[in-house]
Design a protein around this motif. Sequence first.
Motif, PDB file in Angstrom:
ATOM      1  N   VAL A  78      -7.229   0.831  -8.031  1.00 31.58           N
ATOM      2  CA  VAL A  78      -8.418   0.511  -7.253  1.00 31.58           C
ATOM      3  C   VAL A  78      -8.165  -0.813  -6.544  1.00 31.58           C
ATOM      4  N   LEU A  79      -8.499  -0.878  -5.278  1.00 26.32           N
ATOM      5  CA  LEU A  79      -8.358  -2.104  -4.506  1.00 26.32           C
ATOM      6  C   LEU A  79      -9.709  -2.803  -4.410  1.00 26.32           C
ATOM      7  N   ILE A  80      -9.733  -4.096  -4.709  1.00 30.14           N
ATOM      8  CA  ILE A  80     -10.897  -4.913  -4.388  1.00 30.14           C
ATOM      9  C   ILE A  80     -10.613  -5.521  -3.025  1.00 30.14           C
ATOM     10  N   GLY A  81     -11.091  -4.843  -2.006  1.00 30.37           N
ATOM     11  CA  GLY A  81     -10.784  -5.199  -0.631  1.00 30.37           C
ATOM     12  C   GLY A  81     -10.443  -3.948   0.152  1.00 30.37           C
ATOM     13  N   PHE A  82     -10.533  -4.040   1.471  1.00 33.05           N
ATOM     14  CA  PHE A  82     -10.274  -2.901   2.340  1.00 33.05           C
ATOM     15  C   PHE A  82      -9.154  -3.229   3.319  1.00 33.05           C
ATOM     16  N   PRO A  83      -8.101  -2.410   3.358  1.00 32.25           N
ATOM     17  CA  PRO A  83      -7.086  -2.572   4.400  1.00 32.25           C
ATOM     18  C   PRO A  83      -7.544  -1.885   5.683  1.00 32.25           C
ATOM     19  N   ALA A  84      -6.737  -2.019   6.734  1.00 31.92           N
ATOM     20  CA  ALA A  84      -7.063  -1.340   7.984  1.00 31.92           C
ATOM     21  C   ALA A  84      -7.047   0.171   7.803  1.00 31.92           C
ATOM     22  N   ASP A  85      -6.102   0.670   7.004  1.00 29.59           N
ATOM     23  CA  ASP A  85      -5.997   2.103   6.731  1.00 29.59           C
ATOM     24  C   ASP A  85      -6.116   2.313   5.226  1.00 29.59           C
ATOM     25  N   GLY A  86      -7.266   2.825   4.810  1.00 32.42           N
ATOM     26  CA  GLY A  86      -7.507   3.033   3.385  1.00 32.42           C
ATOM     27  C   GLY A  86      -7.250   4.453   2.925  1.00 32.42           C
ATOM     28  N   SER A  87      -6.597   5.277   3.743  1.00 31.89           N
ATOM     29  CA  SER A  87      -6.381   6.671   3.369  1.00 31.89           C
ATOM     30  C   SER A  87      -5.528   6.768   2.111  1.00 31.89           C
ATOM     31  N   GLY A  88      -5.935   7.663   1.202  1.00 32.34           N
ATOM     32  CA  GLY A  88      -5.211   7.861  -0.037  1.00 32.34           C
ATOM     33  C   GLY A  88      -5.432   6.777  -1.069  1.00 32.34           C
ATOM     34  N   LEU A  89      -6.385   5.874  -0.830  1.00 29.06           N
ATOM     35  CA  LEU A  89      -6.633   4.749  -1.728  1.00 29.06           C
ATOM     36  C   LEU A  89      -8.106   4.724  -2.135  1.00 29.06           C
ATOM     37  N   THR A  90      -8.385   4.007  -3.220  1.00 28.42           N
ATOM     38  CA  THR A  90      -9.762   3.793  -3.677  1.00 28.42           C
ATOM     39  C   THR A  90     -10.083   2.314  -3.521  1.00 28.42           C
TER      40      THR A  90
ATOM     41  N   ALA B 149     -13.771   7.349  -2.063  1.00 27.27           N
ATOM     42  CA  ALA B 149     -12.615   6.638  -1.518  1.00 27.27           C
ATOM     43  C   ALA B 149     -12.949   5.180  -1.209  1.00 27.27           C
ATOM     44  N   GLY B 150     -14.160   4.946  -0.732  1.00 33.06           N
ATOM     45  CA  GLY B 150     -14.540   3.582  -0.389  1.00 33.06           C
ATOM     46  C   GLY B 150     -15.961   3.275  -0.810  1.00 33.06           C
ATOM     47  N   THR B 151     -16.168   2.070  -1.355  1.00 36.28           N
ATOM     48  CA  THR B 151     -17.493   1.628  -1.778  1.00 36.28           C
ATOM     49  C   THR B 151     -17.744   0.249  -1.182  1.00 36.28           C
TER      50      THR B 151
ATOM     51  N   LEU C 175       0.789  -1.231   0.000  1.00 34.42           N
ATOM     52  CA  LEU C 175       0.000   0.000   0.000  1.00 34.42           C
ATOM     53  C   LEU C 175       0.822   1.283   0.000  1.00 34.42           C
ATOM     54  N   PRO C 176       1.909   1.397   0.760  1.00 35.45           N
ATOM     55  CA  PRO C 176       2.679   2.638   0.686  1.00 35.45           C
ATOM     56  C   PRO C 176       3.149   2.961  -0.738  1.00 35.45           C
ATOM     57  N   ARG C 177       3.560   1.934  -1.486  1.00 32.18           N
ATOM     58  CA  ARG C 177       4.010   2.179  -2.859  1.00 32.18           C
ATOM     59  C   ARG C 177       2.838   2.512  -3.774  1.00 32.18           C
TER      60      ARG C 177
END
Length: 327
Positions: free
Chosen positions: A136-148, A310-312, A125-127
């Motif tokens: 776009v991520l199919i899935g949610f990490p613990a910290d989704g900031s800056g991600l879709t 950011a999140g769906t 995720l940092p990269r």
Amino acid sequence: MAKQAGVSPSTVSYVLSGKRTISEETRQRVLAAIEVLGYHPHAGARALASNRSNVIALIMPLYTGLYVPILMQFVISVVTAARRFDHDVLLLTQDEGEKGLERVAASSLADGLIVMDIEEHDPRLPRLRTLGRPSVLIGFPADGSGLTCIDLDFAAAGAACVDHLADLGHREIALVGSPPEVYERELGFARRTAAGFDEALRRRGLTGSTVPCEPSPEAVQATVEQLLARHPGLTGVVVHNEPAVPLLLDAFAALGRQVPGDVSVVAIGPDDLAERSKPRLTSVGIPAEEIGRRAVELVAAKLDGRAVPAGTLVPPVLVSRDSAART
């Protein structure tokens, strides 16, 4: 082709790209020339001209413990949706971590990325946040900031299964979960399901527990025996482990427990598996087609510079069939 149509080369380019308004008569002459000459745009030249590869990378490492048929439903959905946006899909299945992301970005293999198999503390995720490619991520990490991110609301799915069984009068309910390695890797979908299950037990004042389970006949049989010993009043089971479903039904039958007469079973998994089971399983489906399609739409929107959420979280839908009954 310009000579065949009696127009300038730039006019042909404008007709193909749609970047300028061309009269309908001229456009039809160019299209007729294309038909006569059997012209097909050169993909490499088009990519150089537009600085686009017209490719979306789907990063889906294949680990043990994951149910490949449902993963393939996601692949088919992404490929089908990508064609609507004139994109092909590059499928990457090796566990390359950050190096895989770097390779895609450095080589300009893809315009955007869809990333699956998301861990709660995913080292990629940092990269991804600094990659310079829409993702776009199919899935949610613990910290989704800056991600879709997009996914089924697995916490709500776990809770919906408990609520359904509780509404039928069940007071002692167990979750037969994914294989142990899935929890050890902190994959978000499994941990969120268990969290939703536990929250619903507390909210409804019920007794129960979660047990990871390898999908082998011996492991499932041992799991069922362990659950019955730990919870003598067990009458409801939620299963979030697709290949273990038929083995679970067999294990209860071997112990003289009928489904749904003695034990009600609710699954989280694909609808086709629920329909094939005997009895047909009450279940929360995995909307792979919808999630894959919407992930592609999110990538396409980001490529066009449009704002996206950011999140769906896709709400779960529980379908009542034959495997759950009132106590």
